[in-house]
Write an enzyme that holds these catalytic residues in place. Sequence first.
Site, PDB file in Angstrom:
ATOM      1  CE  LYS A 206      41.156  37.351  51.580  1.00 35.72           C
ATOM      2  NZ  LYS A 206      42.572  36.929  51.570  1.00 35.72           N
ATOM      3  CD  GLU A 212      41.786  48.612  40.856  1.00 31.26           C
ATOM      4  OE1 GLU A 212      43.015  48.771  40.726  1.00 31.26           O
ATOM      5  OE2 GLU A 212      41.254  48.193  41.921  1.00 31.26           O
ATOM      6  N   GLY A 267      44.297  35.874  47.079  1.00 31.24           N
ATOM      7  CA  GLY A 267      43.598  36.172  45.830  1.00 31.24           C
ATOM      8  C   GLY A 267      44.038  35.302  44.671  1.00 31.24           C
ATOM      9  NE  ARG A 268      50.408  35.354  45.201  1.00 26.82           N
ATOM     10  CZ  ARG A 268      50.302  36.236  46.205  1.00 26.82           C
ATOM     11  NH1 ARG A 268      49.328  37.129  46.185  1.00 26.82           N
ATOM     12  NH2 ARG A 268      51.154  36.221  47.215  1.00 26.82           N
ATOM     13  CD  GLU A 353      49.396  39.685  43.522  1.00 29.07           C
ATOM     14  OE1 GLU A 353      49.143  40.575  42.685  1.00 29.07           O
ATOM     15  OE2 GLU A 353      48.518  38.994  44.073  1.00 29.07           O
ATOM     16  CG  HIS A 384      55.208  32.597  12.726  1.00 28.98           C
ATOM     17  ND1 HIS A 384      55.900  32.410  11.544  1.00 28.98           N
ATOM     18  CD2 HIS A 384      54.615  31.412  13.008  1.00 28.98           C
ATOM     19  CE1 HIS A 384      55.713  31.171  11.113  1.00 28.98           C
ATOM     20  NE2 HIS A 384      54.937  30.541  11.988  1.00 28.98           N
ATOM     21  CE  LYS A 495      44.245  45.888  45.721  1.00 31.30           C
ATOM     22  NZ  LYS A 495      43.637  44.783  46.507  1.00 31.30           N
TER      23      LYS A 495
END
Length: 552
Positions: A206, A212, A267-268, A353, A384, A495
Site C-alpha cells: 500500500k 518485509e 489491507g485485509r 486483525e 485425523h 512494524k
Amino acid sequence: MFQLTRSVTWQSLLRLHQETANDRIRDYFTQDPQRFDKMSLKVGGLFLDYSKHQISDEVLDKLLELAHHSALVQRRAQMFSGDIINVTEDRPVLHTALRNLGDQPVIVDGKDVMPEIHATREQIKRFSEAVRSGEWKGYNGERIRDVVNIGIGGSDLGPNMACRALLKYRHPDLNFHFVSNVDGAHIQKVLRGLNPATTLFIVSTKTFSTQETLLNARTARRWFLEQAGEDADIGAHFVAASTNRKAAMEFGIREENVFEFWAWVGGRYSMWSSIGLPIALAIGFEGFIEMLQGAWEMDQHFLNAPLEQNMPVLMALIGIWYINFVGAETQAIVPYDQALHQLPAFLQQLDMESNGKSVDIFGRPVDYKTGPIVWGQTGSNGQHAFFQLLHQGTRYVPIDFIASLKPEPGVEEHHFALLTNMLAQANAFMEGSLQGGDLDPYSCPGNRPSSVLLLDELTPGNLGALIALYEHKVFVQGVIWNINSFDQWGVQLGKRIAGEISERIDERSQDFDASTQGLLGLVRAHFPPQNKSPDKTAVTPKGSSKAKRKAS
C-alpha cells in the site's frame, strides 16, 4: 453513557444462557420439526444451515433485538455511503465501492470516487489481457510464463487464497507464485526455478514502505539484474500495486505500470482493488469482474435484507452468543474442499486483525470479549488431526463447515465421500455417542455447535460472495461491540519497533529491555556492522559496474 453489558437486552441474554445451558441441540429438532427450514437461508449461490446451534427461538429473538438496538443500520449506511467510520485514522471504509457495479456515485470529501475506480479497473483489464495473450513481452521478446506476487498480510493472503481456490480457471500457460515471508529461504526457493526473461514481479504494498515486502522486492530485483545482465529492463518485469506512485517509480517501475488504490482501502479488504491484479492475471479480467459481482450481490443482500433474514447478521449474532455468553474462545473454519485450503488463514487475518481490540471507538476499555481466535484447515485432514479435541476435549469450539456441492468431472466418488464425511461430522458433533444417558467415559458428549455453508459450485462469483459474507459478519460484530474494525495499531507497533531495532543493531542501546539487549547481542555476533545506504530503493542502472561484471 451507554454501556453494552448493562443494557436490558444484554442482561436478558445472560439470563437466557443460564436457563438454556443444559439444552440439547437435538431436542430443539424434536420440539420443532420445521427448525431446519426456519434456520436455513439461501443467498445467490450460497446456502447456510444454522440450525445445529445451541440457540433457542427466544435466544435468537433476543440476539436480533441486540442488533436492532445497536448502531448497525446507521453504521452500515455510513460505510456504503463513504462516511468516515474508521475514526482513529479519520478515513472512510470503502472496499464495498471497489465492487460497486451499479450506477450510483460514492462521494468522499465531496468527490465521486467511482471514476478513479473504473479507470483502475480498465488499467487492470488492459494489462491482464496483454500478459495473458502474450502481447506483453519480457526484455528479450519472450512472453511471460511466471508471475511472482511479493506482498504480505492483505497484499498476499487474499490474492493467494483466491488464485488457489480458482485454480481450475487459471491460464494454462501462466504459473503463479506468492512470496510473503521475510525469511530469505522463501524467496530463494521461488526464484530458483525461474527464468528472468519470462518472469513478471508484482510488488504489492500500500505505502511502498513495508519492510518485509521491500526487502523481498529488492532481492528479486537484484536476482533479476544479476541473471539477466546489462540488457535487462526492470520496467518490463516489475509492476506495482500501491498508493505511493513516486516510491514505486524510484524502484524502477514505469509510471503506467503502477496500479493505484487508495488510503480508504484496508489491507485485509484490498483484494477487490489492484491488489487483486494476480487474480485477474490468473483467471482473466472477466473472472475477476465475476468475483466482484458475487461480492456486490452479497453487499446488496446485506444492505437490503431484514436483519431476521440477513445472512451476515445472523452469522455475526451466532458468534456473539458463543463469545459473550457461552464463553467460547475460538472459532474453527473447516472447508471440505481442497481448493479452499487457504481460506482459514485468510479469514484468520480478516477477523482477528479487525476485531482484536480491547477499547471501544471512544478509546474506553471494554468489559466484554471481542474477536475470537480463528483457526482451521481442510476437513478431511482435520478429522485425523484436531477433531478429537473438538469431539471429546474440554474446549467449546463452534465450527463453520464449508463445501461446494458440484463435483469436478472424473472425481465424483471422491466428492461424494467428502460431502458425506462433512455431514457426518456435523451430525456427530451435535449428537455425540451417548446412548440413553450412558455415562461411558469414552463416549463423545455431543451438543457441539456448527454451521454448514454450501456453495452451488466454487466459481469466482460464489467465492466473491463468500468472502463478502465474512467481511460483513466481522463488521456487524464490530458495530455491536462498538469497536473500530478497521484500524490495526498492534500491527503498526510491531512494524515500528522492528524498524528501530534494525536501524540501531550496531548500537549497544540501553533503551531496550535486558532480554532484547541480550538477544540483540547474539544476533549482532552473527552479522558484521551494517553499511546503511541512505537510499535503499535505488535502482542498479543498466550498464553499471555490477551489471557489467555479471555480463562479462
